[in-house]
Write a protein that holds these residues in place. Structure first.
Motif: not given
Length: 123
Positions: A2-3, A5, A38-41, A45-47, A81, A83
C-alpha cells in the motif's frame, strides 16, 4: 505494498493526498481533481483509477482483479484489488494513465501553473 502505491501516486507532478471522505479513504489529487482513491482492507489494497472507457473495459476483460469503479462512474473508473500477485508495474501504468487523463482536463491556466512550478524547482 500500500505504501509503495501511495508513494508512486505522490511522485506524479504536484500530486497531493487528501481525506475528503474520511480517514479510511485516501484520495490523490492534482489541481484539486482526484485521480486515485485508495483503501486497504484485510491486507488487500483497493485502488480506484480514472481510465479511458475503451481501455477500462479491456482491462476488466483481461484481469479479474480489475472491476468497474466502486461507488464511481463505472464507465470512467476502475477499481483494482491489489494483492501480492498483481504486478506493480501494471498498476503504476494505470496510475500514470489516470493522472494524465485528469491533468489534461485541468484548465489551461492550471496546467501551465503546474508546469511552471515544476520547471522552477528543476533549476
Amino acid at each position: 505494498m500500500f505504501e509503495k502505491i501511495v508513494a508512486y501516486g505522490l511522485s506524479q507532478k504536484e500530486a497531493v493526498k487528501d481525506y475528503p471522505f474520511g480517514a479510511d479513504l485516501l484520495v490523490l489529487k492534482v489541481g484539486g481533481k482526484m485521480f486515485a482513491l485508495l483503501t486497504k482492507k484485510d491486507g488487500i489494497s483497493h485502488v480506484s483509477l480514472k481510465c479511458d472507457p475503451v481501455i477500462a473495459e479491456n482491462l476488466r476483460e483481461q484481469n479479474k482483479a480489475i472491476k468497474p469503479g466502486y461507488h464511481l462512474n463505472k464507465k470512467h473508473w476502475n477499481t483494482v484489488e491489489v494483492d501480492d500477485s498483481f504486478p506493480l508495474e501494471d498498476l503504476y501504468s494505470m496510475i500514470d494513465h489516470s493522472y494524465e487523463l485528469v491533468f489534461k482536463n485541468l484548465t489551461k491556466a492550471q496546467r501551465e501553473a503546474i508546469t511552471m512550478r515544476i520547471r522552477s524547482t528543476d533549476l
